[in-house]
Design a protein around this motif. Structure first.
Motif, PDB file in Angstrom:
ATOM      1  N   PHE A 153       7.312  -3.518 -10.870  1.00 49.80           N
ATOM      2  CA  PHE A 153       8.479  -2.882 -10.267  1.00 49.80           C
ATOM      3  C   PHE A 153       9.558  -3.907  -9.943  1.00 49.80           C
ATOM      4  O   PHE A 153       9.295  -5.105  -9.849  1.00 49.80           O
ATOM      5  N   SER A 154      10.777  -3.407  -9.734  1.00 47.77           N
ATOM      6  CA  SER A 154      11.905  -4.307  -9.470  1.00 47.77           C
ATOM      7  C   SER A 154      12.124  -4.569  -7.992  1.00 47.77           C
ATOM      8  O   SER A 154      12.936  -5.422  -7.622  1.00 47.77           O
ATOM      9  N   ALA A 155      11.438  -3.831  -7.130  1.00 46.17           N
ATOM     10  CA  ALA A 155      11.593  -4.038  -5.690  1.00 46.17           C
ATOM     11  C   ALA A 155      10.293  -3.664  -4.981  1.00 46.17           C
ATOM     12  O   ALA A 155       9.525  -2.821  -5.458  1.00 46.17           O
ATOM     13  N   TYR A 156      10.068  -4.291  -3.821  1.00 46.70           N
ATOM     14  CA  TYR A 156       8.840  -4.059  -3.055  1.00 46.70           C
ATOM     15  C   TYR A 156       9.156  -4.015  -1.559  1.00 46.70           C
ATOM     16  O   TYR A 156      10.127  -4.620  -1.090  1.00 46.70           O
ATOM     17  N   ALA A 157       8.324  -3.287  -0.834  1.00 47.27           N
ATOM     18  CA  ALA A 157       8.440  -3.234   0.621  1.00 47.27           C
ATOM     19  C   ALA A 157       7.042  -3.109   1.202  1.00 47.27           C
ATOM     20  O   ALA A 157       6.100  -2.689   0.531  1.00 47.27           O
ATOM     21  N   ARG A 158       6.940  -3.451   2.474  1.00 47.41           N
ATOM     22  CA  ARG A 158       5.653  -3.399   3.163  1.00 47.41           C
ATOM     23  C   ARG A 158       5.737  -2.392   4.298  1.00 47.41           C
ATOM     24  O   ARG A 158       6.626  -2.472   5.147  1.00 47.41           O
ATOM     25  N   LEU A 159       4.820  -1.437   4.294  1.00 47.44           N
ATOM     26  CA  LEU A 159       4.694  -0.450   5.363  1.00 47.44           C
ATOM     27  C   LEU A 159       3.680  -0.984   6.370  1.00 47.44           C
ATOM     28  O   LEU A 159       2.499  -1.135   6.052  1.00 47.44           O
ATOM     29  N   ARG A 160       4.141  -1.261   7.597  1.00 47.85           N
ATOM     30  CA  ARG A 160       3.256  -1.794   8.626  1.00 47.85           C
ATOM     31  C   ARG A 160       2.719  -0.629   9.459  1.00 47.85           C
ATOM     32  O   ARG A 160       3.469   0.032  10.182  1.00 47.85           O
ATOM     33  N   PHE A 161       1.404  -0.374   9.354  1.00 46.60           N
ATOM     34  CA  PHE A 161       0.800   0.715  10.128  1.00 46.60           C
ATOM     35  C   PHE A 161       0.801   0.377  11.621  1.00 46.60           C
ATOM     36  O   PHE A 161       0.923   1.263  12.462  1.00 46.60           O
TER      37      PHE A 161
END
Length: 205
Positions: free
Chosen positions: A33-41
């Motif tokens: 993918f061209s972009a990433y993010a992190r979901l912090r629980f």
């Protein structure tokens, strides 16, 4: 089709044939993918060596599956296949936590260069709309009499995005296009931060 076992593992080949190191693959996801993010629980550790037990879940924060449902809902406009998605569910959860019919599907190994795979998963098809509404979770609870564990991978059939959540970290990683990541970053119910695909996120001890 709320939730159904996959007899054929082909739909997961794009993940399982990756040449990424297995740990990076199961925690950050496929590097396509061209972009990433992190979901912090829950929030990141406040200091090195902090135990996750010391942090706990802040009041009012949704549980992990609920947060994943919000993330998928935010991403639905970014796929042409909202009714056609896939889940990989870690088989390390006790068998009694799985509906019997889902244990009849394909098993998908990751890290299979070793004699025993580092991770093994059940592959299921899911209506992403039913996942978002909670209907898939309710069907699971009705059949297994327990709550559905958080899926390890979630993606639509067109592979427009992928959510990766290993059993150990306190976060999930989402790969998508930049517009989809921007939409996630503005979702007030989630704690989302952008990240580079080669970034090593923080861990609790």
């Amino acid at each position: 089709m709320t939730l159904a076992p996959c007899r054929d593992s082909t739909a997961a080949d794009w993940i399982t044939t990756s040449r990424q190191w297995w740990w990076h693959l199961v925690t950050v996801g496929p590097q396509t993918f061209s972009a990433y993010a992190r979901l912090r629980f829950i929030p990141d550790p406040a200091y090195p060596g902090q135990s996750e037990n010391d942090m706990g879940r802040p009041p009012g924060v949704l549980d992990d599956v609920e947060q994943l449902r919000v993330a998928v809902d935010t991403l639905l406009p970014r796929t042409s296949a909202p009714e056609d998605g896939y889940l990989l569910l870690w088989d390390g959860w006790d068998d009694s936590q799985f509906p019997q019919r889902l244990r009849g599907g394909a098993q998908v190994p990751i890290g299979s260069g070793a004699k025993i795979p580092e991770r093994n998963y059940w592959l299921c098809r899911v209506s992403l709309l039913d996942f978002v509404s909670g209907a898939a979770e309710e069907a699971w609870r009705t059949e297994a009499q327990v709550a559905m564990p958080p899926p390890a991978f979630i993606w639509p059939a067109d592979r427009a995005w992928c959510i990766t959540h290993d059993v150990d970290p306190h976060w999930a990683v989402i790969g998508a296009d930049p517009a989809a990541i921007d939409a996630l970053l503005t979702e007030p119910r989630l704690d989302i931060v952008a990240m580079a695909p080669n970034e090593e996120p923080p861990h609790f001890s």
